[in-house]
Design a protein around this motif. Structure first.
Motif, short mmCIF file in Angstrom:
data_model
loop_
_atom_site.label_atom_id
_atom_site.label_comp_id
_atom_site.label_asym_id
_atom_site.label_seq_id
_atom_site.Cartn_x
_atom_site.Cartn_y
_atom_site.Cartn_z
N ARG A 80 48.57 28.05 18.11
CA ARG A 80 49.21 26.46 18.27
C ARG A 80 50.69 26.30 18.05
NH1 ARG A 80 43.27 24.97 15.53
NH2 ARG A 80 41.79 24.71 17.48
N ILE A 83 52.76 27.49 20.55
CA ILE A 83 52.20 26.54 21.97
C ILE A 83 53.35 24.95 21.72
CG2 ILE A 83 50.74 24.76 23.24
CD1 ILE A 83 50.84 27.28 24.31
N ALA A 84 53.00 24.82 20.26
CA ALA A 84 54.26 23.76 19.85
C ALA A 84 55.33 24.68 20.58
CB ALA A 84 53.46 23.54 17.99
N VAL A 139 57.21 22.60 13.62
CA VAL A 139 56.96 24.19 14.29
C VAL A 139 57.55 25.55 13.21
CG1 VAL A 139 57.67 25.52 16.63
CG2 VAL A 139 57.22 23.46 16.73
N LYS A 167 51.65 21.01 16.89
CA LYS A 167 50.74 21.19 17.65
C LYS A 167 50.54 19.67 17.89
CE LYS A 167 47.86 22.31 21.13
NZ LYS A 167 46.88 21.49 22.39
N THR A 174 53.22 18.89 20.93
CA THR A 174 52.55 18.57 22.50
C THR A 174 52.59 17.45 23.17
OG1 THR A 174 50.41 18.11 21.77
CG2 THR A 174 51.21 21.02 21.97
N GLU A 196 44.55 25.82 23.80
CA GLU A 196 45.48 26.25 21.79
C GLU A 196 44.32 25.32 21.26
OE1 GLU A 196 45.59 29.07 21.42
OE2 GLU A 196 47.46 30.00 23.03
N GLN A 244 42.85 18.97 16.90
CA GLN A 244 43.76 18.58 15.93
C GLN A 244 43.27 17.42 15.37
OE1 GLN A 244 45.52 21.54 16.30
NE2 GLN A 244 44.43 22.49 18.58
#
Length: 386
Positions: A244, A247-248, A300, A324, A328, A367, A373
């Protein structure tokens, strides 16, 4: 959050590589849905797949923050290439590194760490993902072999010419209450009965390799069980928090790309004799991009720092979910703003903002969706969310 000089030096190295070896070609790769194996292998030669792996397997034994820096910089040029690295490390290497036996690590990690091979992780099914109990793929132990039947979907890095294995979750039995026992099994590419179905026709991430997979009587040795029997889903959850944050970091690269593009375009494009950047309506939108970028980047790298400091449990899980979720969703907003700043040109595929617009949406899904989340964050606050 201020990164170290070493991290910033590494950032420049990855940025130079991305701008020289990836940026000139991504528009064509995206248009052709082409997975550039040669560039992936060059990323391996640069050491990107082995950033966090121990030296004994060919890695750099570096920190998680460095991996996030690399993903961000690749994602700034192209999101598909960024997710290729993120998935290769987070879902390909990490399960073996974290839960594998010494023999399994020696067998599979050197090629994966060097970028000579890729691995996928098969969790999601048509009716299962976060709901582990709904898993339908089965593995039955027959003497000294597992026999696997079932299917998986949306599996990244699963069908390239250098994919060497896919790790899959499967039902290996039931407990006394009838609850599914989920285990993780490594299936080598080319195993009899293992079929990589045709690639998806996706909205975005056209350069990334993504396939459904099917297993019909696939036999693998019993020693291909990864970690403890019955702990497959728990193992996946244990590595998901890292994913996560990664991905962030990919989302941060997306926001940076939007800001860079808008600054250039707003300074060059003129209306009524002035650059559009002189208009408050445009300038304020670009200012919002900067705010989203700085906030996302701080979240992040705060989460990455916790990982590097060895913080586990709720504190890291919360930091990962917050990073995340915010990064995102900000990336999706950033691509919408960038497309609006470019006006009609933003709707044309010849401009990168169109590609980033298509690529961004999946960041809110992969993810763990934004809803997941929020559920994690709410539980961390003590709310009895089901």
């Amino acid at each position: 959050m201020q990164l170290s000089r070493e991290h910033e030096s590494f950032r420049r190295t990855v940025r130079e590589f991305a701008e020289a070896e990836i940026a000139p070609h991504v528009a064509k790769w995206d248009r052709d849905h082409h997975f550039p194996v040669d560039v992936v292998q060059a990323m391996g030669e640069l050491g990107l797949f082995g950033i966090t792996a121990p030296e004994e397997y060919g890695g750099a034994d570096g920190d998680f923050t460095s991996l996030c820096v690399a993903i961000e910089e690749l994602g700034r040029v192209d999101q598909s290439i960024g997710i290729t690295l993120e998935a290769a490390v987070g879902l390909g290497i990490n399960p073996i590194l974290t839960f594998g036996t010494d023999e399994q690590k020696q067998r599979w990690l050197p090629d994966l760490v060097a970028g000579r091979a890729l691995a996928g992780f098969g969790l999601t099914e048509a009716g299962a993902g976060s709901d582990a109990g709904a898993t339908r793929t089965k593995a039955v132990l027959d003497a000294d072999e597992w026999v696997v039947d079932g299917s998986k979907q949306f599996i990244t890095n699963s069908g390239t010419e250098i994919t060497s294995l896919v790790t899959v979750t499967a039902r290996t039995g039931e407990d006394a209450d009838g609850k599914a026992e989920i285990s993780t099994i490594v299936i080598p590419s080319g195993a009899s009965g293992f079929t990589v179905e045709p690639a998806y026709d996706k909205l975005g991430w056209h350069i990334s390799d993504t396939h459904p997979l099917s297993f019909s009587g696939v036999r693998v040795p019993a020693d291909h069980l990864l970690g403890d029997r019955g702990r497959g889903f728990a193992q996946f959850l244990a590595i998901l928090d890292d994913g996560r944050v990664a991905i962030a970091a990919l989302a941060v690269g997306c926001i940076q790309a939007c800001l860079d593009a808008c600054l250039t375009y707003a300074g060059e494009r003129e209306t009524f004799g002035k650059p559009i950047g002189a208009k408050q309506g445009v300038a304020f939108q670009i200012s919002d991009l900067k705010v989203m970028l700085e906030a996302s980047r701080a979240l992040v790298y705060q989460a990455a720092a916790l990982k590097d400091e060895g913080v586990t449990g709720s504190a890291f899980k919360q930091a990962a979910a917050i990073a995340k979720l915010y990064a995102t969703e900000s990336a999706v907003t950033a691509t919408r703003i960038a497309t609006q700043v470019f006006g009609g040109y933003g709707f044309m595929e010849e401009y990168p903002v169109a590609r980033f617009y298509r690529d961004a949406k999946i960041l809110e899904i992969g993810e763990g969706t934004s809803e997941v989340q929020r559920m994690v964050i709410a539980r961390g606050l003590g709310l009895p969310v089901e």
